[in-house]
Design a protein around this motif. Structure first.
Motif, PDB file in Angstrom:
ATOM      1  N   ASP A  12      26.362  23.132   5.263  1.00 46.19           N
ATOM      2  CA  ASP A  12      26.452  24.524   5.860  1.00 46.19           C
ATOM      3  C   ASP A  12      25.338  25.257   6.711  1.00 46.19           C
ATOM      4  N   LYS A  13      24.344  24.677   7.224  1.00 46.64           N
ATOM      5  CA  LYS A  13      23.179  24.909   8.038  1.00 46.64           C
ATOM      6  C   LYS A  13      23.380  24.137   9.233  1.00 46.64           C
ATOM      7  N   PRO A  14      24.359  24.633  10.206  1.00 43.74           N
ATOM      8  CA  PRO A  14      24.563  23.620  11.419  1.00 43.74           C
ATOM      9  C   PRO A  14      23.313  23.392  12.313  1.00 43.74           C
ATOM     10  N   PRO A  32      20.010  18.962  13.566  1.00 45.01           N
ATOM     11  CA  PRO A  32      19.521  18.695  14.999  1.00 45.01           C
ATOM     12  C   PRO A  32      18.055  19.017  15.047  1.00 45.01           C
ATOM     13  N   PHE A  33      17.604  19.987  14.114  1.00 42.94           N
ATOM     14  CA  PHE A  33      16.191  20.485  14.098  1.00 42.94           C
ATOM     15  C   PHE A  33      15.515  19.214  13.548  1.00 42.94           C
ATOM     16  N   VAL A  34      15.874  18.825  12.503  1.00 40.10           N
ATOM     17  CA  VAL A  34      14.832  17.435  11.901  1.00 40.10           C
ATOM     18  C   VAL A  34      14.945  16.498  12.559  1.00 40.10           C
ATOM     19  N   LEU A  35      16.289  16.184  13.195  1.00 40.84           N
ATOM     20  CA  LEU A  35      16.555  14.749  14.019  1.00 40.84           C
ATOM     21  C   LEU A  35      15.297  15.073  15.319  1.00 40.84           C
ATOM     22  N   ASP A  36      15.144  16.062  15.870  1.00 38.90           N
ATOM     23  CA  ASP A  36      14.250  16.461  17.166  1.00 38.90           C
ATOM     24  C   ASP A  36      12.808  16.400  16.475  1.00 38.90           C
ATOM     25  N   ARG A  37      12.427  16.936  15.569  1.00 32.27           N
ATOM     26  CA  ARG A  37      11.155  17.194  14.956  1.00 32.27           C
ATOM     27  C   ARG A  37      10.652  16.006  14.235  1.00 32.27           C
ATOM     28  N   ASN A  76       6.049  26.836  13.878  1.00 33.14           N
ATOM     29  CA  ASN A  76       6.681  25.584  13.248  1.00 33.14           C
ATOM     30  C   ASN A  76       7.443  26.128  12.054  1.00 33.14           C
ATOM     31  N   GLU A  77       6.940  26.822  11.173  1.00 34.24           N
ATOM     32  CA  GLU A  77       7.678  27.194   9.850  1.00 34.24           C
ATOM     33  C   GLU A  77       8.822  28.317  10.383  1.00 34.24           C
ATOM     34  N   THR A  78       8.545  29.114  11.289  1.00 32.47           N
ATOM     35  CA  THR A  78       9.680  30.066  11.635  1.00 32.47           C
ATOM     36  C   THR A  78      10.905  29.268  12.259  1.00 32.47           C
ATOM     37  N   GLN A  79      10.411  28.201  13.020  1.00 35.06           N
ATOM     38  CA  GLN A  79      11.794  27.473  13.669  1.00 35.06           C
ATOM     39  C   GLN A  79      12.393  26.742  12.560  1.00 35.06           C
ATOM     40  N   SER A 124      16.434  27.252  11.280  1.00 35.05           N
ATOM     41  CA  SER A 124      17.353  26.133  11.491  1.00 35.05           C
ATOM     42  C   SER A 124      18.060  26.057   9.953  1.00 35.05           C
ATOM     43  N   THR A 125      17.361  26.647   9.131  1.00 38.30           N
ATOM     44  CA  THR A 125      18.030  26.647   7.746  1.00 38.30           C
ATOM     45  C   THR A 125      19.297  27.631   7.347  1.00 38.30           C
ATOM     46  N   GLN A 126      19.229  28.571   8.420  1.00 38.96           N
ATOM     47  CA  GLN A 126      20.421  29.597   8.147  1.00 38.96           C
ATOM     48  C   GLN A 126      21.813  29.114   8.280  1.00 38.96           C
ATOM     49  N   LYS A 127      22.831  29.782   7.625  1.00 35.68           N
ATOM     50  CA  LYS A 127      24.129  29.425   7.677  1.00 35.68           C
ATOM     51  C   LYS A 127      24.531  29.995   8.780  1.00 35.68           C
ATOM     52  N   LYS A 128      25.755  29.691   9.306  1.00 33.14           N
ATOM     53  CA  LYS A 128      26.373  30.232  10.558  1.00 33.14           C
ATOM     54  C   LYS A 128      26.596  31.459  10.440  1.00 33.14           C
ATOM     55  N   SER A 129      26.135  32.248  11.429  1.00 27.83           N
ATOM     56  CA  SER A 129      26.162  33.858  11.332  1.00 27.83           C
ATOM     57  C   SER A 129      27.824  34.149  12.178  1.00 27.83           C
ATOM     58  N   LYS A 130      28.569  34.835  11.606  1.00 23.93           N
ATOM     59  CA  LYS A 130      29.847  35.188  11.902  1.00 23.93           C
ATOM     60  C   LYS A 130      29.953  36.642  12.387  1.00 23.93           C
TER      61      LYS A 130
END
Length: 562
Positions: A23-25, A29-34, A324-327, A331-337
């Motif tokens: 539920d954190k889209p 991608p962030f983990v794969l990149d970093r 780094n921790e901010t990014q 990345s752990t936020q749920k999708k905003s609607k």
């Protein structure tokens, strides 16, 4: 059987609770990149308990009989799962080893006393039998303080204080509470809260750690800016030694020679078993808010934290994450609607037009507690400082979400282990004048270690506690070990962990701010407190426990054990 709750034998927290990234889209991608880890790949779950070969108990019949006489037949336990739970803490090395079934030494018996008299009987029995006793609270230690020495031939007794879990009394005039050492954080706060009081101590391990464990490791909580570290909160205590009990009354201050209270704080079971403590408590605050802020850079956020610490403001929480921790947090936020998502995009667009490099932005949380007027004044004082350093307020929404989720982060580590990632933490403290060097030096050291072992690694940091003279920096690092072999994983892990810890020493910081020494940090003890300071430590521990019956192997480097 005895009503004591334990964490999973293979990971953090309660059964049935786990981290979910779906539920954190932005996270995958962030983990794969970093880090180069695919969160969508099939994971390797922990093994079944039946697949773990737990060594047989070495408990002899005579010692077993005496222990049963001390605490009751139903509270002397030799079952495999109970002994396994009490073998390791929850550090990364602990989790890798327990999942691999690497059990060179397991406690032979777990004993559950109900009161101090039973603790005294167990301690005296263990020493008389020349056995080993390891106190156990919530099992959340991450510095190696719970693991029996692999070469220990003597009988090992794990003393679980989980039955000793009550708030015994509150001195309302003094603002003090007498509390048994085995109480878990939430249970203690529930009991205090029912009387209108709070201790205000909330470490990340709050749900799965105990008052005695906090005292034994010199714990800090995320609200320590207001309430103090556990060393400030603990005013008196009782600790069982062989044949005697240390009794320290809850005095506001004393000049009774070197502080015995300070000696027992952080002693990790080597100076006896803490059975209860008098602690500072406060009336439950009328208002409580956590506000999120955003700074244009790490340097700006750190400068603001320093100025807040030296100002008249009295926040309960001061925290700022590096870029780094901010990014990672974003990345752990749920999708905003709906409108929420549109507002966020519009805000970031405005900041970019102002010249912000959002890749360098740093997220901060600052907490306020007390009456309306006090909260209003503190918010105004802090707001001026934040603005002076180029920061902006993001309001209470992100702060409220952080407050709700603050105890969930450790579950991420279990999830990463399942998908082939290694992650752990190291924390330190240093004067304000050294903190930027500690941060940059540690990031460089970690990156060099990643390069040395040939992995794509990631390290991030936040300032978590502020003081008059300095602050705590809390680092988290992660990398894919590229192997499922436990020994190979741990060899790479220790290369990174040791580089981070050595960086603390190289930059005039401390080996640990609140996790304790244990075995993981013991090799740097003399670098931290000097050789002469280590001599004092050895003399103290040896004087109290000449037979090395009380949690031997912790705090001191192996070369200084007797």
């Amino acid at each position: 059987m005895n009503g004591v709750r334990h964490q999973k034998w293979w990971g953090w927290g309660e059964e049935g609770i786990a981290f979910n990234h779906r539920d954190k889209p932005k996270l995958a991608p962030f983990v794969l990149d970093r880090v180069g880890i695919d969160l969508h790949a099939p994971g390797t779950p922990p093994p079944a308990l039946s697949d773990i070969a737990v060594p047989a108990s070495r408990l002899g019949g005579d010692l077993a009989a005496v222990l049963r006489g001390a605490v009751g037949d139903g509270h002397v336990v030799v079952e495999d799962e109970d002994r396994l739970v009490h073998t390791y803490g929850k550090g990364l090395a602990d989790l890798v080893r327990v999942r691999a079934g690497d059990l060179p030494r397991v406690p032979d018996v777990v004993v559950y006393p109900a009161d101090e008299d039973q603790v005294r009987a167990v301690v005296d029995t263990v020493v008389a039998a020349d056995a080993v006793l390891i106190p156990f609270g919530g099992g959340s230690n991450i510095s190696g303080s719970l693991t029996p020495p692999a070469a220990e031939e003597r009988t090992i007794v794990s003393l679980d204080l989980g039955r000793m879990n009550r708030v015994l009394e509150v001195d309302e005039a003094a603002g003090l509470a007498r509390v048994q050492a085995g109480v878990l954080g939430p249970d203690m706060e529930d009991q205090l809260g029912a009387r209108g009081w709070t201790m205000g101590h909330q470490p990340d391990s709050f749900r799965h750690s105990t008052l005695g464990g906090w005292i034994a490791t010199r714990s800090s909580g995320m609200q320590s800016d207001k309430y103090g570290d556990i060393a400030d909160i603990t005013r008196g205590l009782r600790a069982v030694l062989p044949g005697k009990v240390v009794v320290l009354r809850p005095l506001p201050s004393t000049s009774s020679g070197p502080s015995v209270r300070e000696m027992i704080l952080g002693s990790e079971g080597r100076l006896g078993v803490i059975t209860e403590a008098w602690v500072n408590v406060h009336r439950v605050p009328e208002n409580r808010e956590i506000i999120a802020y955003l700074f244009p850079s790490w340097a700006a956020g750190m400068a603001a934290m320093q100025e807040i610490a030296s100002s008249d403001a009295t926040p309960s929480v001061t925290r700022v994450s590096d870029a780094n921790e901010t990014q990672f947090s974003l990345s752990t936020q749920k999708k905003s609607k709906g409108i929420k998502g549109k507002v966020s995009k519009a805000l970031f667009a405005v900041l970019e037009r102002r010249g912000w490099d959002l890749g360098n932005a740093c997220l901060s949380y600052i907490g306020y507690e007390g009456g309306k007027d006090l909260v209003r004044r503190n918010k105004a004082l802090v707001g001026k400082i934040v603005k002076k350093h180029g920061g902006i307020s993001l309001g209470t929404g992100p702060g409220a979400l952080y407050d709700q989720k603050k105890f969930d982060t450790p579950y991420i580590r279990d999830f990463l282990l399942d998908v082939g990632g290694v992650a752990d933490v190291s924390e330190t403290a240093a004067p304000w004048s050294r903190l930027m060097d500690v941060h940059s030096g540690t990031v460089r050291a970690a990156q060099a270690a990643f390069d040395e072992i040939g992995v794509k690694g990631f390290i991030m940091c936040h300032l978590s506690h502020s003081y008059h003279s300095g602050a705590c920096l809390y680092f988290t690092f992660a990398f894919p070990p590229g192997t499922t072999d436990a020994d190979a994983q741990l060899e790479k892990y220790w290369t990174v962990k040791n580089a981070v810890q050595q960086s603390f020493m190289d930059n005039a910081a401390t080996i640990s701010h609140h996790h304790g020494v244990g075995t993981d940090h013991a090799r740097w003890l003399a670098d931290d407190i000097s050789e002469a300071g280590t001599d004092v430590m050895v003399a103290l521990l040896r004087g109290v426990d000449p037979g090395r019956n009380l949690n031997p192997g912790t705090i001191l480097p192996p070369s200084r054990e007797w």
